[in-house]
Scaffold this motif. Structure first.
Motif, PDB file in Angstrom:
ATOM      1  N   MET A   1      13.307  68.734 -44.608  1.00  0.00           N
ATOM      2  CA  MET A   1      13.818  68.770 -45.969  1.00  0.00           C
ATOM      3  C   MET A   1      15.317  69.065 -46.003  1.00  0.00           C
ATOM      4  O   MET A   1      16.050  68.539 -46.839  1.00  0.00           O
ATOM      5  N   VAL A   2      15.797  69.909 -45.094  1.00  0.00           N
ATOM      6  CA  VAL A   2      17.219  70.241 -45.094  1.00  0.00           C
ATOM      7  C   VAL A   2      18.060  68.999 -44.808  1.00  0.00           C
ATOM      8  O   VAL A   2      19.059  68.717 -45.474  1.00  0.00           O
ATOM      9  N   GLN A   3      17.626  68.235 -43.813  1.00  0.00           N
ATOM     10  CA  GLN A   3      18.354  67.014 -43.489  1.00  0.00           C
ATOM     11  C   GLN A   3      18.271  66.003 -44.630  1.00  0.00           C
ATOM     12  O   GLN A   3      19.249  65.301 -44.923  1.00  0.00           O
ATOM     13  N   ALA A   4      17.076  65.960 -45.293  1.00  0.00           N
ATOM     14  CA  ALA A   4      16.920  65.036 -46.416  1.00  0.00           C
ATOM     15  C   ALA A   4      17.869  65.396 -47.554  1.00  0.00           C
ATOM     16  O   ALA A   4      18.509  64.513 -48.151  1.00  0.00           O
ATOM     17  N   ARG A   5      17.987  66.673 -47.873  1.00  0.00           N
ATOM     18  CA  ARG A   5      18.901  67.090 -48.945  1.00  0.00           C
ATOM     19  C   ARG A   5      20.354  66.813 -48.577  1.00  0.00           C
ATOM     20  O   ARG A   5      21.165  66.436 -49.433  1.00  0.00           O
ATOM     21  N   LYS A   6      20.652  66.978 -47.303  1.00  0.00           N
ATOM     22  CA  LYS A   6      22.014  66.702 -46.859  1.00  0.00           C
ATOM     23  C   LYS A   6      22.347  65.218 -47.009  1.00  0.00           C
ATOM     24  O   LYS A   6      23.435  64.845 -47.482  1.00  0.00           O
ATOM     25  N   ILE A   7      21.407  64.372 -46.639  1.00  0.00           N
ATOM     26  CA  ILE A   7      21.634  62.924 -46.730  1.00  0.00           C
ATOM     27  C   ILE A   7      21.769  62.489 -48.182  1.00  0.00           C
ATOM     28  O   ILE A   7      22.672  61.727 -48.552  1.00  0.00           O
ATOM     29  N   ILE A   8      20.860  62.990 -49.054  1.00  0.00           N
ATOM     30  CA  ILE A   8      20.910  62.553 -50.445  1.00  0.00           C
ATOM     31  C   ILE A   8      22.152  63.113 -51.148  1.00  0.00           C
ATOM     32  O   ILE A   8      22.697  62.473 -52.072  1.00  0.00           O
ATOM     33  N   ALA A   9      22.623  64.285 -50.725  1.00  0.00           N
ATOM     34  CA  ALA A   9      23.869  64.811 -51.296  1.00  0.00           C
ATOM     35  C   ALA A   9      25.047  63.919 -50.920  1.00  0.00           C
ATOM     36  O   ALA A   9      25.935  63.634 -51.743  1.00  0.00           O
ATOM     37  N   GLU A  10      25.058  63.457 -49.664  1.00  0.00           N
ATOM     38  CA  GLU A  10      26.110  62.532 -49.244  1.00  0.00           C
ATOM     39  C   GLU A  10      26.001  61.213 -49.998  1.00  0.00           C
ATOM     40  O   GLU A  10      27.007  60.593 -50.348  1.00  0.00           O
ATOM     41  N   GLY A  11      24.741  60.815 -50.280  1.00  0.00           N
ATOM     42  CA  GLY A  11      24.549  59.602 -51.060  1.00  0.00           C
ATOM     43  C   GLY A  11      25.089  59.735 -52.470  1.00  0.00           C
ATOM     44  O   GLY A  11      25.629  58.774 -53.039  1.00  0.00           O
ATOM     45  N   CYS A  12      24.944  60.927 -53.065  1.00  0.00           N
ATOM     46  CA  CYS A  12      25.488  61.138 -54.411  1.00  0.00           C
ATOM     47  C   CYS A  12      27.015  61.024 -54.403  1.00  0.00           C
ATOM     48  O   CYS A  12      27.621  60.557 -55.385  1.00  0.00           O
ATOM     49  N   GLU A  13      27.635  61.460 -53.313  1.00  0.00           N
ATOM     50  CA  GLU A  13      29.090  61.344 -53.230  1.00  0.00           C
ATOM     51  C   GLU A  13      29.517  59.889 -53.042  1.00  0.00           C
ATOM     52  O   GLU A  13      30.522  59.454 -53.609  1.00  0.00           O
ATOM     53  N   LYS A  14      28.738  59.161 -52.225  1.00  0.00           N
ATOM     54  CA  LYS A  14      29.120  57.782 -51.948  1.00  0.00           C
ATOM     55  C   LYS A  14      28.767  56.848 -53.112  1.00  0.00           C
ATOM     56  O   LYS A  14      29.456  55.845 -53.332  1.00  0.00           O
ATOM     57  N   CYS A  15      27.695  57.141 -53.819  1.00  0.00           N
ATOM     58  CA  CYS A  15      27.231  56.265 -54.912  1.00  0.00           C
ATOM     59  C   CYS A  15      27.105  57.083 -56.194  1.00  0.00           C
ATOM     60  O   CYS A  15      25.996  57.367 -56.671  1.00  0.00           O
ATOM     61  N   PRO A  16      28.181  57.509 -56.783  1.00  0.00           N
ATOM     62  CA  PRO A  16      28.096  58.395 -57.961  1.00  0.00           C
ATOM     63  C   PRO A  16      27.624  57.700 -59.226  1.00  0.00           C
ATOM     64  O   PRO A  16      27.245  58.379 -60.183  1.00  0.00           O
ATOM     65  N   LYS A  17      27.623  56.388 -59.251  1.00  0.00           N
ATOM     66  CA  LYS A  17      27.222  55.662 -60.445  1.00  0.00           C
ATOM     67  C   LYS A  17      25.757  55.197 -60.388  1.00  0.00           C
ATOM     68  O   LYS A  17      25.317  54.467 -61.274  1.00  0.00           O
ATOM     69  N   SER A  18      25.032  55.607 -59.379  1.00  0.00           N
ATOM     70  CA  SER A  18      23.628  55.203 -59.239  1.00  0.00           C
ATOM     71  C   SER A  18      22.726  56.312 -59.769  1.00  0.00           C
ATOM     72  O   SER A  18      22.697  57.428 -59.207  1.00  0.00           O
ATOM     73  N   GLU A  19      21.978  56.019 -60.811  1.00  0.00           N
ATOM     74  CA  GLU A  19      21.097  57.035 -61.390  1.00  0.00           C
ATOM     75  C   GLU A  19      19.918  57.347 -60.478  1.00  0.00           C
ATOM     76  O   GLU A  19      19.396  58.467 -60.484  1.00  0.00           O
ATOM     77  N   ASP A  20      19.496  56.395 -59.679  1.00  0.00           N
ATOM     78  CA  ASP A  20      18.363  56.628 -58.777  1.00  0.00           C
ATOM     79  C   ASP A  20      18.709  57.654 -57.716  1.00  0.00           C
ATOM     80  O   ASP A  20      17.869  58.493 -57.343  1.00  0.00           O
ATOM     81  N   VAL A  21      19.915  57.606 -57.187  1.00  0.00           N
ATOM     82  CA  VAL A  21      20.319  58.580 -56.168  1.00  0.00           C
ATOM     83  C   VAL A  21      20.344  59.992 -56.754  1.00  0.00           C
ATOM     84  O   VAL A  21      19.829  60.941 -56.156  1.00  0.00           O
ATOM     85  N   TRP A  22      20.935  60.135 -57.939  1.00  0.00           N
ATOM     86  CA  TRP A  22      20.949  61.454 -58.580  1.00  0.00           C
ATOM     87  C   TRP A  22      19.531  61.934 -58.879  1.00  0.00           C
ATOM     88  O   TRP A  22      19.218  63.123 -58.700  1.00  0.00           O
ATOM     89  N   PHE A  23      18.672  61.022 -59.333  1.00  0.00           N
ATOM     90  CA  PHE A  23      17.298  61.406 -59.664  1.00  0.00           C
ATOM     91  C   PHE A  23      16.564  61.909 -58.412  1.00  0.00           C
ATOM     92  O   PHE A  23      15.874  62.926 -58.458  1.00  0.00           O
ATOM     93  N   HIS A  24      16.716  61.185 -57.286  1.00  0.00           N
ATOM     94  CA  HIS A  24      16.051  61.628 -56.061  1.00  0.00           C
ATOM     95  C   HIS A  24      16.642  62.925 -55.525  1.00  0.00           C
ATOM     96  O   HIS A  24      15.923  63.747 -54.930  1.00  0.00           O
ATOM     97  N   ALA A  25      17.930  63.093 -55.734  1.00  0.00           N
ATOM     98  CA  ALA A  25      18.536  64.371 -55.326  1.00  0.00           C
ATOM     99  C   ALA A  25      17.931  65.533 -56.107  1.00  0.00           C
ATOM    100  O   ALA A  25      17.656  66.608 -55.550  1.00  0.00           O
TER     101      ALA A  25
END
Length: 944
Positions: free
Chosen positions: A309-333
């Protein structure tokens, strides 16, 4: 002269001639010396046979050579083996063709089952061993969303040739390397080096000890440390279990600890390898295209699957930085984090994507109290005011209807094209304001049929509806107001269909019928009927209207939508007012699902439009009679006489009504008039039956003589005459009457049976058998005649003869339920169950067979199973009266009074007319005028 004992000289060339001679047949070498015979390999041939013909053919097929079919050059006219000398004629060819067709048909019958089994096996195989391409099917589908720039940004694959070559060389060296056996001394020395000593030996004590191997003089015993750790853990668990038993608190939960150990999922090497491979693929994807949001989501989901889970949260947090306009990434985060962290993440998300309804709803769902949810949703409406879902969620949180109404008023101003919001607002308004709201909605959305239907329902539920009638109003006034209200709703829905068609909105008749059924479910019957009346004519040809509309009514009736079906019948009666069948079906529908008054009203209108339809007059008279209005029934029949002067059915109904009401003289007068005007065979028969019932046997015989002279081929006349003579113990006259009837009506089965029973009663069993034999010659393959012959043998005590007759009967009538029900109880008790299985297979679901099976369970005292099979017999044919009798007999023995009354009530509703015992009881002169309840009781008493 030769000396005694001298040997004669033998030439050398003739001394060994016996060696070239063949040995005798019984010669065995060495037999004189005690040796036995033996066999060599040359005597029995080689020890291994050569390849078979099938092996040779397979080898040729593998090499691609042509395999010669040995039957290819076989002459079809030249049979082999048993038929080698016969001639192949036309009948042989026909027989071969028939057998080929039989084989093809049997193969076709099994083909569907075989193909289904093969498909199921193939599906299981694909599920258990999926192909590599199916495992990556989802990834392949996601590749369709890549554009040209995404494809160009995919990195080139590295050169792995050198790595693979080195790996293969190492494998070859390991495989080609030699191995040697290690000596025991080497193994013992290695074991001695690793051994741990607990004390010094004598040599060490004498010399004062050896040098310690380490600088500090200590040795580490890892085995002892592990054992000590396990022992400490065991002691802690034991102490924890004792504390739990004593009720004291403990910091270790032994059960939870062991459960946690058992719940750990151990992944296999293959699964770990798959995860690693997928992780590498996804890492390449997000590295090559960091702006691709699904790649980040997939990578995080993979880590969740791998329990990281720690690695998953780290990856999705990086995804939020790279794709800030994607609602799906924020939702999964937000999904992967705790609620508190999720709130922070969603707070950042709404700054990046303030138009995302999904993010706002997720943020509202994380709030615990209602005011906070309201604040989030109202803030969301500031950014996304045209979201119907946000308005719905906001309104649902309001407890005060007035606040909800205010919100909806604002919502329909912002989103005037939302039908759902308009309808919700109309439900919250008063009836007068709701009408205004729906009118505004119709102007804003002229293509919505839901608004028109809601207007119809509103008109049906107006304050002037039937539910608020005054107490002083009578039934006629209520009916008049209901009629006016229905006309108003009909007019509204008719205008709705025209308006929708004008705005190019055309719904199919099936869709309209579904809307009508939905309105009936919601408690708006008048609206449902109005929809049917306005739309049932759509998409139907003129010549098919009657058939299609009847099918619509029947389908609605089966589905339980009685108001829809009633509306279909209303349209049918208006369109086909001169069709007696339509009036009859409508009356039957009202009888099943309506009120007696509705049935009488329909029949009254039906006889007006179809005055020559006898069945409608009879149904109307019967309804009056069943309702207790005998004068009304008589008035209807009198009116029917005016329209149908020579109607046999109406004459007989009038006579029956008079006889049932004990007006025998009137019944006789009616039948006399009927004999003069109509003069049919049934009228003469009913006249004779009435005279017999009144005890006027001589008059009845005279009437029968006249009737037989006119209708010699009507078997019931002969039967009644024979029964009258039989009741007066005039056997010769009865025999002559039956004989005359059998001669004139040789196809009448009851007449032959009555004649045979007369002879049996007179003690002439042989003649009874002879009569039934003659009857079977005239009526082959008739199970009733066979059953009567078997019963005669049973009554005569010849059970073996009865079984023989039963065997012959079942050969001639193999699917007869009557014979199979008799065959079950003619077997031994231990064989009856197997016989009942055969009966169900051969005779089908006939009530006689089902009752026989129920009686078997009855004998085994399986009460519930017997009751279930009795119910099955009634379901198979509710008109079979003997099944009702057996059920009542069973409930009298094993059921309560409530169950007995339930059986009687169901029997009265079904009104059965058939069955051997039922017909015998119902047609008995002594039981004339009995009700269904009384006849059922007599049948239950007579059954054995």
């Amino acid at each position: 002269m030769a000396h005694i004992g001298s040997v004669k000289h033998i030439p050398r060339e003739t001394r060994y001639n016996f060696l070239q001679m063949a040995a005798p047949a019984s010669y065995v070498a060495g037999l004189g010396r005690g040796a036995s015979g033996f066999t060599t390999r040359s005597d029995i041939g080689p020890a291994r046979e050569g390849p078979s013909a099938e092996t040779v053919a397979d080898a040729q097929a593998k090499r691609g050579e042509e395999v010669i079919d040995p039957e290819r050059f076989q002459d079809p006219d030249d049979e082999r083996n048993l038929f080698a000398g016969t001639v192949y004629e036309a009948d042989d060819e026909e027989a071969d063709r028939i057998w080929d067709s039989v084989e093809e048909r049997m193969d076709a019958r099994r083909r569907a089952r075989r193909e289904a089994n093969e498909a199921e096996i193939a599906a299981k195989e694909r599920a258990n061993n999926p192909k590599l391409q199916t495992q990556f099917a989802d990834l392949k589908r996601s590749l369709s969303s890549l554009n040209d720039s995404d494809w160009m940004s995919i990195p080139e694959a590295g050169n792995l040739t050198g790595k693979r070559r080195k790996h293969n060389l190492r494998l070859e060296e390991n495989q080609n390397g030699r191995t040697y056996a290690v000596s025991d001394t080497v193994i013992a020395d290695a074991a001695g080096r690793n051994a741990m000593l607990g004390e010094l030996d004598s040599k060490q004590q004498e010399l004062g000890g050896f040098d310690t191997p380490a600088a500090d003089g200590t040795l580490t015993d890892f085995v002892s440390i592990g054992n000590a750790r396990d022992k400490v853990l065991s002691l802690r668990l034991d102490q924890a279990s004792k504390d739990a038993a004593n009720g004291s608190s403990t910091s270790v939960d032994p059960r939870g600890y062991m459960t946690a150990l058992n719940s750990q999922v151990l992944q296999s090497d293959a699964q770990i390898g798959d995860i690693k491979q997928a992780r590498q693929l996804l890492q390449n994807l997000i590295s090559s295209n960091p702006k691709h949001a699904p790649g980040w989501i997939a990578a995080a989901s993979l880590e969740v699957h791998a329990k990281k889970m720690v690695q998953a949260r780290k990856i999705i947090a990086e995804g939020c930085e790279k794709c800030p306009k994607s609602e799906d990434v924020w939702f999964h985060a937000a999904e992967l984090n705790t609620p508190e962290n999720a709130k922070v993440i969603l707070g950042r998300a709404v700054q990046q994507v303030p138009q995302s309804v999904k993010i706002w709803l997720k943020a509202a769902s994380l709030e615990n109290d209602v005011p906070a949810k309201k604040r989030v949703l109202r803030k969301a409406l500031e950014f996304v005011p045209n979201s119907v879902r946000l308005w719905k969620e906001t309104v649902n949180l309001e407890d005060d209807p007035e606040d909800a109404r205010i919100l909806l008023t604002r919502a329909v101003e912002v989103i005037p094209t939302s039908v759902e919001l308009w309808l919700t607002l109309a439900r919250l308004e008063t009836p007068e304001n709701a009408r205004k709201v729906l009118n505004s909605a119709r102007h804003k959305i002229p293509t919505s049929h839901e608004i028109w239907i809601a207007a119809g329902r509103l008109a049906e539920q107006s304050p002037t509806a039937i539910s608020e009638v005054k107490l002083e109003e009578d039934a006629e006034q209520i009916a008049e107001r209901r009629k006016k209200l229905a006309a108003q709703v009909d007019k509204l829905l008719a205008g709705a269909v025209a308006s929708l068609r004008k705005n190019q909105v055309i719904l199919s008749r099936e869709q309209w019928l579904q809307e009508a059924e939905k309105c009936e479910e919601d408690g708006s019957p008048l609206t449902a009927q109005a929809i049917v009346k306005a739309t049932i004519h759509l998409d139907v040809e003129e010549e098919d209207r009657k058939t299609v509309w009847l099918e619509d009514a029947e389908r609605a009736e089966r589905g339980g939508f009685f108001e829809v079906a009633r509306a279909c019948f209303v349209v049918l009666l208006e369109t086909f007012a001169t069709s007696p069948s339509v009036w009859r079906k409508a009356a039957e529908f009202e009888k099943a699902h309506g009120t007696p008054q509705a049935v009488q009203d329909i029949l009254a209108k039906g006889v007006e439009h179809c005055p020559h339809a006898e069945v409608l007059w009879l149904m109307a008279a019967k309804e009056k009679w069943v309702g207790g209005d005998v004068p009304g029934a008589q008035a209807i029949l009198a009116e029917a006489f005016k329209q149908n002067e020579d109607s046999e059915s109406i004459f007989l109904a009038a006579a029956k009504l008079a006889s049932e009401t004990n007006e025998m003289e009137a019944a006789q007068q009616i039948l006399l008039k009927a004999r003069a005007q109509a003069g049919t065979e049934r009228i003469w028969m009913k006249s004779a039956v009435l005279e017999r019932q009144l005890g006027l046997l001589d008059e009845a015989l005279k009437t029968l003589e006249q009737a037989i002279a006119k209708f010699p081929n009507f078997d019931k006349l002969h039967m009644i005459r024979g029964q009258i003579y039989e009741s007066r113990n005039e056997v010769p006259q009865a025999r002559q009457a039956y004989a005359q009837g059998c001669k004139a009506c040789s196809k009448s089965i009851p007449l032959w049976i009555l004649s045979a029973r007369l002879e049996e009663k007179a003690g002439v069993t042989i003649k009874a058998r002879s009569l039934l034999e003659r009857a079977r010659l005239y009526n082959p393959k008739n199970d009733e005649l066979w059953a009567e012959s078997i019963k005669i043998e049973e009554r005569a005590g010849g059970m073996q003869q009865a079984k023989s007759l039963l065997a012959r009967a079942m050969q001639e009538c193999p699917a007869s339920p009557l014979l199979w029900s008799m065959a079950i109880f003619m077997e031994q008790p231990q064989q009856r169950k197997g016989r009942s299985v055969d009966a169900l297979k051969k005779a089908g679901e006939h009530p006689a067979v089902i009752v026989a099976v129920a009686r078997l369970f009855w004998g085994e005292r399986k009460i519930e199973k017997t009751r279930q099979w009795m119910q099955n017999a009634i379901t198979a044919d509710a008109d079979y009266g003997d099944a009702w009798g057996w059920w009542l007999k069973f409930e009298r023995q094993h059921g309560e009074q409530e169950r007995q009354e339930a059986v009687i009530a169901k029997c009265e509703a079904a009104a059965p007319h058939h069955g051997p015992v039922w017909q015998a009881v119902a047609k008995d002169l002594g039981n004339g005028g009995l009700s269904t309840r009384e006849i059922l009781g007599l049948v239950a008493d007579r059954l054995e």
